[in-house]
Design an enzyme around this catalytic site. Sequence first.
Site, PDB file in Angstrom:
ATOM      1  N   LYS A 134     -15.705 -31.158  22.278  1.00 22.67           N
ATOM      2  CA  LYS A 134     -15.361 -28.976  21.126  1.00 22.67           C
ATOM      3  C   LYS A 134     -15.634 -30.192  20.257  1.00 22.67           C
ATOM      4  O   LYS A 134     -15.525 -29.515  18.873  1.00 22.67           O
ATOM      5  CB  LYS A 134     -15.109 -27.894  22.283  1.00 22.67           C
ATOM      6  CG  LYS A 134     -15.698 -27.777  23.125  1.00 22.67           C
ATOM      7  CD  LYS A 134     -15.034 -26.271  23.460  1.00 22.67           C
ATOM      8  CE  LYS A 134     -15.644 -25.771  24.083  1.00 22.67           C
ATOM      9  NZ  LYS A 134     -14.569 -24.249  24.063  1.00 22.67           N
ATOM     10  N   LYS A 188     -27.513 -26.182  30.538  1.00 22.73           N
ATOM     11  CA  LYS A 188     -27.696 -25.474  31.165  1.00 22.73           C
ATOM     12  C   LYS A 188     -27.708 -24.271  29.981  1.00 22.73           C
ATOM     13  O   LYS A 188     -27.770 -23.598  29.009  1.00 22.73           O
ATOM     14  CB  LYS A 188     -26.250 -25.090  31.761  1.00 22.73           C
ATOM     15  CG  LYS A 188     -25.144 -25.481  30.675  1.00 22.73           C
ATOM     16  CD  LYS A 188     -23.350 -25.476  31.612  1.00 22.73           C
ATOM     17  CE  LYS A 188     -21.959 -24.995  30.040  1.00 22.73           C
ATOM     18  NZ  LYS A 188     -21.259 -25.394  30.946  1.00 22.73           N
ATOM     19  N   LYS A 223     -24.846 -18.416  26.238  1.00 27.52           N
ATOM     20  CA  LYS A 223     -24.659 -17.284  24.794  1.00 27.52           C
ATOM     21  C   LYS A 223     -24.972 -17.927  23.666  1.00 27.52           C
ATOM     22  O   LYS A 223     -25.696 -17.426  22.989  1.00 27.52           O
ATOM     23  CB  LYS A 223     -23.899 -16.213  25.751  1.00 27.52           C
ATOM     24  CG  LYS A 223     -23.645 -15.594  24.556  1.00 27.52           C
ATOM     25  CD  LYS A 223     -22.904 -14.027  25.535  1.00 27.52           C
ATOM     26  CE  LYS A 223     -23.295 -13.211  24.575  1.00 27.52           C
ATOM     27  NZ  LYS A 223     -22.526 -12.037  24.582  1.00 27.52           N
TER      28      LYS A 223
END
Length: 364
Positions: free
Chosen positions: A150, A230, A233
């Site tokens: 991240k 994967k 959202k």
Amino acid sequence: MALSCRSNVKSLFRFIVKNNGLKRFFCAGVNGNSEDPSRGRVFSGIQPTGVPHLGNYLGALESWVSLQGSYGSVLYSIVDLHAITQPQDPRQLRQNTLDMAASLLACGINPDRCVLFQQSQVSEHTELSWILGCLTSMPRLRHLPQWKMKSKQKNEGSVGLFTYPVLQAADILLYKATHVPVGEDQVQHLELAQDLARIFNNHYGELFPEPRALLSSMRKVKSLRDPTSKMSKSDPQKLATISLTDSPDDIAFKIRRAVTDFTSEVTYDPETRPGVSNLVSIHSAVSGLSVDEVVQQARGVDTGRYKQVVAEAVIQRLQPIRQEILRLRHDRAHLENILERGAQKARELASPVLKEVRQRVGFH
């Protein structure tokens, strides 16, 4: 030794056996441990991202529902403190928290069989996190995969993002949880919770059990547009992800547009045919059939027709959940009441543990 987020299951087993010992760390499936589950306590959390998608449901929430009847004590938290490690609009965060609560209830989470609560409403989480953070080194946190991934995506990362695995450990240890459902990419974070339990116990006397992982046997649901990644959202391709509140027409359209290949036969080979194999995995999960049974039933069916079969199975599985989410979203007071009652129950469990921690550390 760092474990890549993309490690396969074999690599995960090798890592656990080499570094931790399989028996101490890992429980296969929902009920894979040899201990009496009725004496165990499960804790897990989910960020308030609004309504979950199909991957969340099949990969985690289905197991959450079954765990309610398998363990003596089960706690599920909507972890909004973790959510603010990334920029959040306050109004949207509040709505997303309620939407997540509605979704969990619609999927089968029962407040009478578990403790469902909002993390920020139980202040003991943050105090224990600070204490555990004082037992954690910065190099230890730098090696965790989520920080690497991240912070690289954002070119920088907040202090909250850097230390959130410590808060994650506090979430678990605060309730003396014995088992934690985790995905493969969270294994190292649970290892940190184990390490912190041992460090605290060595410093201040035995208090925390070392939590064990419960790994789902369900394969990760992949993006419909990029089956090598994967389902997420945050995927910019709106056709890549199926939300639990998608209409039947939306579901059918997204699956119809799912990436496959130029071979019409339906087979299961994730390495060479990831797109079709993703559809087979989804079909298997929502229908309750094995992968072999799904492939056998699809003999003689081309991938175009098979997409319709998969869409029908997904629609049938999600339609009752969708309707219940939409109903619950209109009853804000009911959702807030459930979360408040859950927070009260959580505080009753957390308060004596933190009191003992404070005493051992020397605060009083």
